[in-house]
Design an enzyme around this catalytic site. Structure first.
Site, PDB file in Angstrom:
ATOM      1  N   HIS A   1       0.726  -1.176  -0.081  1.00  0.00           N
ATOM      2  CA  HIS A   1       0.179   0.058   0.009  1.00  0.00           C
ATOM      3  C   HIS A   1       0.831   1.257  -0.113  1.00  0.00           C
ATOM      4  CE1 HIS A   1      -2.851  -2.943   1.878  1.00  0.00           C
ATOM      5  NE2 HIS A   1      -3.576  -2.482   0.976  1.00  0.00           N
TER       6      HIS A   1
ATOM      7  N   GLN B   1      -9.618  -6.963 -10.622  1.00  0.00           N
ATOM      8  CA  GLN B   1     -10.296  -5.751  -9.922  1.00  0.00           C
ATOM      9  C   GLN B   1      -9.965  -4.454 -10.481  1.00  0.00           C
ATOM     10  OE1 GLN B   1     -10.674  -5.089  -5.468  1.00  0.00           O
ATOM     11  NE2 GLN B   1      -8.896  -3.625  -5.903  1.00  0.00           N
TER      12      GLN B   1
ATOM     13  N   ILE C   1       4.060  -5.727  -4.942  1.00  0.00           N
ATOM     14  CA  ILE C   1       5.281  -5.690  -4.110  1.00  0.00           C
ATOM     15  C   ILE C   1       5.485  -7.026  -3.128  1.00  0.00           C
ATOM     16  CG2 ILE C   1       6.307  -4.485  -2.070  1.00  0.00           C
ATOM     17  CD1 ILE C   1       6.260  -2.787  -4.515  1.00  0.00           C
TER      18      ILE C   1
ATOM     19  N   ARG D   1      -4.062 -10.417   3.842  1.00  0.00           N
ATOM     20  CA  ARG D   1      -4.543 -11.753   4.261  1.00  0.00           C
ATOM     21  C   ARG D   1      -3.375 -12.513   4.763  1.00  0.00           C
ATOM     22  NH1 ARG D   1      -9.750 -13.314   2.118  1.00  0.00           N
ATOM     23  NH2 ARG D   1     -10.633 -11.376   1.113  1.00  0.00           N
TER      24      ARG D   1
END
Length: 281
Positions: free
Chosen positions: A37, A155, A178, A189
């Site tokens: 992120h 997605q 990454i 997860r």
């Protein structure tokens, strides 16, 4: 770093910045942040002046209520990471803020046939939920650019289709996966993996790397079949799919001459479902 709980507070912050010509980037997340992120935020800085990260665990995209319930929410950790990364604002709405009571939440748009393939076959309605919340976030932020990770390749494709459907003036930037040092794709997860699961999870990146390494040497069908053999004798792993697909349609690639080819995999490792992919060309 400012924190916003409502769309009105967020707009009050952003409107003067937009009026002064600042470019806005949105990094949509469901929290449980990791370095993958943060890489999106780092890349966003190259394309925009102001970086807004959203943290919202969206109920409409979970097909399994238990999955929604156990989704990790380490909010203090997330905010500390974002602050350190140089994020300018965090949008953390409640479910009621994004789905007001009494509002018409009927949502179904044409995302193309790819909606029903791969993840779409295993998680019916998932991408309608994803595109619904991303459209809401886009409406709240009205960004110039939005950053998405390649790990959720399907997605990203669905969001591209949604942006085209509404003709939104937003540039989507897909950011590279990454990985941990041993090759495992970073994912929120991964914290659910036991030590044995963690070791077994490396089969995903190894099987994908096999396809990359042997793409010029073997026919497509043999490449795919041999990649699937990686999973055969591993206990505690259930392979959902492994495919070498056209990156625009997610249909199986028919020829190596196609311009956009990607290998994608999904497997349940212990009780945790993981996805991964590698772009071949």
């Amino acid at each position: 770093m400012e924190i916003f709980k409502t769309k009105s507070a967020l707009k009050a912050f952003l409107n003067p910045l937009k009026a002064s010509g600042k470019k806005i980037a949105l990094v949509p997340t469901m929290g449980a942040l990791h370095n993958g992120h943060i890489s999106l935020i780092d890349l966003a800085k190259e394309s925009a002046d102001i970086i807004i990260c959203s943290i919202f665990v969206n109920p409409t995209q979970f097909t399994d209520p238990k999955d929604l319930e156990k989704y990790p929410r380490p909010i203090e950790h997330d905010l500390a990471m974002l602050n350190q990364a140089g994020c300018h604002g965090v949008f953390m709405p409640t479910v009621e803020e994004m789905y007001p009571q009494g509002a018409d939440e009927n949502w179904h748009i044409d995302l193309g046939n790819a909606e029903f393939l791969l993840e779409g076959a295993f998680r019916k309605g998932h991408y309608q939920g994803v595109t619904q919340i991303v459209k809401k976030l886009f409406d709240a932020v009205e960004p110039d650019v939005a950053m998405f990770g390649q790990k959720d390749f399907q997605q990203v494709l669905m969001i591209k289709n949604m942006v085209a459907y509404f003709n939104l003036p937003i540039i989507l930037i897909t950011c590279p996966i990454i990985r941990e040092e041993d090759g495992l794709a970073m994912s929120s997860r991964n914290i659910h993996l036991t030590a044995i699961d963690r070791e077994n999870s490396l089969v995903l990146s190894k099987s994908l790397q096999f396809v990359i390494d042997n793409f010029e040497k073997l026919p497509l069908t043999e490449l795919e079949n041999r990649a699937k053999l990686f999973y055969q004798n591993l206990s505690g792993i259930d392979l959902d799919y492994f495919t070498i697909a056209n990156g625009n349609t997610l249909e199986p690639a028919k020829s190596k001459n196609e311009l956009n080819i990607i290998a994608l995999v999904a497997a349940k490792v212990g009780s945790t479902r993981l996805i991964d992919n590698m772009i071949i060309k």
